[in-house]
Design a protein around this motif. Structure first.
Motif, short mmCIF file in Angstrom:
data_model
loop_
_atom_site.label_atom_id
_atom_site.label_comp_id
_atom_site.label_asym_id
_atom_site.label_seq_id
_atom_site.Cartn_x
_atom_site.Cartn_y
_atom_site.Cartn_z
N ASN A 21 18.23 -67.53 -109.96
CA ASN A 21 16.95 -66.94 -109.60
C ASN A 21 17.06 -65.42 -109.65
N THR A 66 13.09 -63.48 -105.55
CA THR A 66 13.46 -64.29 -104.39
C THR A 66 13.20 -63.55 -103.09
N ARG A 92 11.84 -65.37 -119.73
CA ARG A 92 11.42 -64.69 -118.51
C ARG A 92 10.71 -63.36 -118.85
#
Length: 446
Positions: free
Chosen positions: A262, A267, A405
């Motif tokens: 992650n 996060t 991403r």
């Protein structure tokens, strides 16, 4: 004469070793362009992984025939270094078969073992050449291998044949000279090497002493020069994996294949949003002068250093691509091409730095779009077949996911179908386009 020969040997050794050291330094510099990632944990597991995969060739044996052939080449390469060590000693000090008097019968066994491995390596080399150029195996004749990659593979196999020929020329003529009692260094009587004691008299038995001396030196110098040439050729070749397979398997990701990392910044933001007691103003203010962090990767500098090490380690064997379901169904994606493109772009960035006194000058190009297309990235099913198949634990998927991403989080450039799904999840808590209260209607249809 021996004095001049030793000087020439040392000069070639110094020049060849110097160029090799320079190239190694450049490779390390390029790998360090990547972002930091901690791969120094779980050392016992990493040592075990390296021993089994890099040294033991564990994953090669999922395909037994090429595995056995490759192991013959691999074993010959490793064991032949013993003979190379003797050549280095003889070349520096002007001796001849320096280890023979001290090792006696064991020396004969050792060189005989090297000769047997050399015959196996020669056989494997001829078969590999035939597989690439006559049988034209599909995974060895994909579009990404056209041009230099194919020439590189053939060239290294030809160099292997020349090296083996030099070994048997050196040993075979020496065998005949010793049988004649005419060796250019003291000693007589047969060496008794397993292969040379037959090959030597058969090929060189009728030659004069002078011709034998010349051929023996050609074989000896040829062996040394081929090693020096191969050492400095590695930088330009896929065969860097001979060296880099060991650190690559040591630093490989040890997490389960389906586990993705992650983004720490995301996060932290999510945790802050979900914690009712958190103070959003308690965190230190970001540095106004600092460059904003990028989500994902669009160029090689955005990848981590292990991914760049992966790119240099790629063997171009194509096991990843031949196992890729997307590639098998005609999609443009080839995991092997992903790794080759990453390495090519990394070399280009490194050359840019060299030309500009250690500073990268933007060249208007990037790994994304200029080398790897969005079509390739979105064709991936993230099944991990490529990672599972790679004989040296390379992960093309990690690069694909980082570039995805970037497309999603930086450019909002996901395909329409994915955008629709993400919108539905945001609005309906499900990937389908209906109200979440309607999701249980099926229970009334009994």
């Amino acid at each position: 004469m021996n004095y001049l020969s030793s000087i020439l040997f040392l000069v070639i050794l110094a020049v060849g070793g110097g160029f090799f050291a320079k190239n190694v330094k450049k490779i390390i510099r390029n790998i360090k362009l990547g972002k930091d990632v901690n791969r120094f944990d779980r050392s016992s597991e990493r040592w075990s992984n390296m021993a089994l995969v890099a040294l033991g060739q564990k994953k090669m044996f999922t395909r037994p025939i090429p595995a056995v052939l490759h192991f013959a080449l691999y074993a010959a390469f490793i064991i032949t270094q013993i003979e190379l060590l003797e050549i280095l000693v003889d070349g520096i000090f002007g001796t001849h078969r320096f280890f023979k008097p001290g090792l006696g019968g064991f020396y004969t066994f050792l060189i005989s073992f090297i000769e047997i491995l050399s015959v196996l390596a020669l056989t494997a080399t001829v078969i590999f050449l035939a597989r690439r150029n006559l049988l034209k195996l599909p995974r060895l004749n994909k579009a990404e291998l056209l041009g230099w990659p194919k020439k590189d593979a053939n060239l290294i196999l030809i160099m292997e044949i020349i090296l083996v020929c030099c070994i048997f020329t050196m040993n075979g003529t020496d065998e005949v000279l010793y049988n004649m009692g005419k060796s250019h260094f003291e000693g007589q009587g047969s060496f008794g090497f397993t292969v040379s004691q037959h090959v030597g008299p058969a090929l060189f038995g009728g030659m004069s002493e002078g011709a034998l001396h010349i051929l023996e030196r050609i074989g000896w110098w040829g062996h040394f020069m081929m090693v020096m040439a191969f050492l400095n050729y590695l930088y330009y070749s896929k065969h860097l994996h001979i060296i880099l397979a060991f650190p690559n398997t040591y630093f490989a990701d040890l997490n389960p294949l389906g586990q993705f990392d992650n983004l720490e910044s995301v996060t932290n933001e999510v945790k802050l949003m979900l914690d009712p007691n958190a103070d959003p103003f308690a965190a230190p203010a970001p540095d106004a002068d600092a460059a904003p962090s990028k989500f994902g990767a669009s160029d090689v500098q955005d990848l981590n250093w292990v991914q760049l090490l992966n790119a240099y380690t790629c063997t171009e064997c194509g096991r990843c691509t031949s196992s890729c379901p997307a590639n098998q169904t005609g999609k443009k994606l080839s995991p092997r091409k992903i790794m080759m493109d990453t390495r090519d772009r990394l070399v280009e960035v490194g050359d840019n730095i060299d030309k500009n006194n250690g500073v990268f000058v933007p060249d208007g190009k990037s790994l994304l779009n200029d080398y790897i297309t969005q079509e390739e990235l979105w064709a991936c099913t993230s099944c991990n077949a490529c990672v599972e198949e790679c004989p040296v634990n390379i992960s093309p998927l990690s690069i694909i996911m980082d570039m995805r991403r970037y497309l999603v989080m930086e450019q909002s450039a996901a395909p329409q179908s994915l955008n629709a799904m993400m919108t539905n999840i945001e609005n309906n808590s499900a990937p389908w386009q209906y109200n979440q209260l309607d999701r249980l209607n099926w229970k009334d249809e009994q």
